[in-house]
Scaffold this motif. Structure first.
Motif, mmCIF file in Angstrom:
data_model
loop_
_atom_site.group_PDB
_atom_site.id
_atom_site.type_symbol
_atom_site.label_atom_id
_atom_site.label_comp_id
_atom_site.label_asym_id
_atom_site.label_seq_id
_atom_site.Cartn_x
_atom_site.Cartn_y
_atom_site.Cartn_z
ATOM 1 N N THR A 71 0.824 -1.206 0.000
ATOM 2 C CA THR A 71 0.000 0.000 0.000
ATOM 3 C C THR A 71 0.860 1.258 0.000
ATOM 4 N N ARG A 72 1.960 1.232 0.731
ATOM 5 C CA ARG A 72 2.857 2.391 0.726
ATOM 6 C C ARG A 72 3.437 2.623 -0.663
ATOM 7 N N ARG A 73 3.710 1.541 -1.380
ATOM 8 C CA ARG A 73 4.297 1.679 -2.701
ATOM 9 C C ARG A 73 3.271 2.125 -3.748
ATOM 10 N N LEU A 74 2.077 1.548 -3.702
ATOM 11 C CA LEU A 74 1.065 1.847 -4.704
ATOM 12 C C LEU A 74 0.239 3.084 -4.373
ATOM 13 N N GLY A 75 0.218 3.454 -3.111
ATOM 14 C CA GLY A 75 -0.640 4.553 -2.690
ATOM 15 C C GLY A 75 -1.925 4.026 -2.081
ATOM 16 N N ARG A 76 -2.639 4.889 -1.432
ATOM 17 C CA ARG A 76 -3.863 4.484 -0.733
ATOM 18 C C ARG A 76 -5.020 4.278 -1.716
ATOM 19 N N PRO A 77 -5.708 3.135 -1.637
ATOM 20 C CA PRO A 77 -6.886 2.925 -2.499
ATOM 21 C C PRO A 77 -7.977 3.934 -2.160
ATOM 22 N N ASP A 78 -8.837 4.211 -3.119
ATOM 23 C CA ASP A 78 -9.945 5.130 -2.873
ATOM 24 C C ASP A 78 -10.907 4.568 -1.837
ATOM 25 N N ALA A 79 -11.029 3.267 -1.801
ATOM 26 C CA ALA A 79 -11.940 2.634 -0.844
ATOM 27 C C ALA A 79 -11.466 1.217 -0.585
ATOM 28 N N GLY A 80 -11.953 0.658 0.498
ATOM 29 C CA GLY A 80 -11.564 -0.704 0.816
ATOM 30 C C GLY A 80 -12.421 -1.252 1.944
ATOM 31 N N ASP A 81 -12.249 -2.503 2.201
ATOM 32 C CA ASP A 81 -13.012 -3.139 3.259
ATOM 33 C C ASP A 81 -12.185 -4.279 3.824
ATOM 34 N N ALA A 82 -12.491 -4.654 5.022
ATOM 35 C CA ALA A 82 -11.759 -5.749 5.661
ATOM 36 C C ALA A 82 -12.659 -6.448 6.654
ATOM 37 N N ALA A 83 -12.451 -7.755 6.785
ATOM 38 C CA ALA A 83 -13.213 -8.539 7.745
ATOM 39 C C ALA A 83 -12.470 -9.823 8.055
ATOM 40 N N MET A 84 -12.407 -10.137 9.329
ATOM 41 C CA MET A 84 -11.815 -11.389 9.785
ATOM 42 C C MET A 84 -10.397 -11.595 9.240
ATOM 43 N N GLY A 85 -9.618 -10.521 9.250
ATOM 44 C CA GLY A 85 -8.225 -10.612 8.845
ATOM 45 C C GLY A 85 -7.990 -10.602 7.347
ATOM 46 N N LYS A 86 -9.038 -10.386 6.558
ATOM 47 C CA LYS A 86 -8.914 -10.372 5.104
ATOM 48 C C LYS A 86 -9.312 -9.010 4.557
ATOM 49 N N SER A 87 -8.686 -8.620 3.451
ATOM 50 C CA SER A 87 -9.048 -7.335 2.851
ATOM 51 C C SER A 87 -8.788 -7.351 1.349
ATOM 52 N N MET A 88 -9.479 -6.446 0.637
ATOM 53 C CA MET A 88 -9.318 -6.314 -0.805
ATOM 54 C C MET A 88 -9.142 -4.840 -1.145
#
Length: 207
Positions: A71-88
């Motif tokens: 994420t530091r390399r690509l930059g912050r996504p416009d939006a995201g979500d996470a649950a139970m240790g997983k994220s996209m």
């Protein structure tokens, strides 16, 4: 885990981690525009930043990389979500949701000694990335079949169009009705067919 919605950069953000994200996007878009007109890839011109390696990496992002570092390399996504240790997360070229996209699925092993979020799957739609065999988005299914002998494992519909997913060892290809590749995914070879794509689709049908 719920369907993740997300937006941002360009699939080319994989390119230079030492440049501002906005410059990376502009540079890659120029490259994609000039290279995607040809069906053949000049192997001598393919850099590690472009290379797709089944079961290992796409460009500068590798499976099991620290998600925070990516994420530091690509930059912050416009939006995201996470649950139970997983994220996209999804990055769109030039912040345009109709343009090329890079999707990265990360997961962490909760309750273990190392709870670092790690990259588990990568999906791209940009023809700028290419395998050592010259396969990229836009390649024909005939070429892919000759090189990888993939198995048809799932399908989904988007905008009333059907896409078939073909999986080989550590790599999968989305194929449209014109028998052209529209996206490429990389994942660890031990992932079971079908489970590979679940983080990316909420309407997946497994064969």
């Amino acid at each position: 885990m719920a369907r993740f919605t997300v937006l941002l950069l360009a699939a080319v953000s994989f390119m230079a981690c030492n440049q501002p994200a906005s410059k990376n996007v502009k540079a890659e878009q120029t490259t994609v525009t000039s290279s995607s007109t040809s069906s053949e890839v000049d192997k001598s011109s393919v850099s590690n930043n472009q290379l797709i390696v089944p079961g290992k990496s796409i460009g500068q992002t590798a499976l099991n990389d620290n998600g925070a570092d990516v994420t530091r390399r690509l930059g912050r996504p416009d939006a995201g979500d996470a649950a139970m240790g997983k994220s996209m997360s999804i990055w769109y070229a030039n912040h345009d949701s109709t343009s090329y996209e890079t999707m990265i699925f990360t997961s962490r092993q909760m309750g273990t000694e190392d709870e670092t979020s790690r990259v588990k799957q990568i999906r791209i739609t940009s023809p700028w990335f290419v395998t050592k065999d010259s396969v990229k988005v836009g390649s024909s299914f005939e070429q892919i079949e000759d090189l990888y002998q993939p198995k048809k494992t799932a399908w989904f519909k988007k905008d009333l169009k059907k896409y078939e997913i073909y999986q080989a060892n550590g790599i999968a290809f989305e194929i449209n009705n014109e028998q052209k590749c529209t996206a490429i995914m990389v994942f660890t070879p031990d992932v079971k067919p079908g489970a590979t794509y679940l983080p990316f689709y909420d309407n997946l049908n497994i064969y």
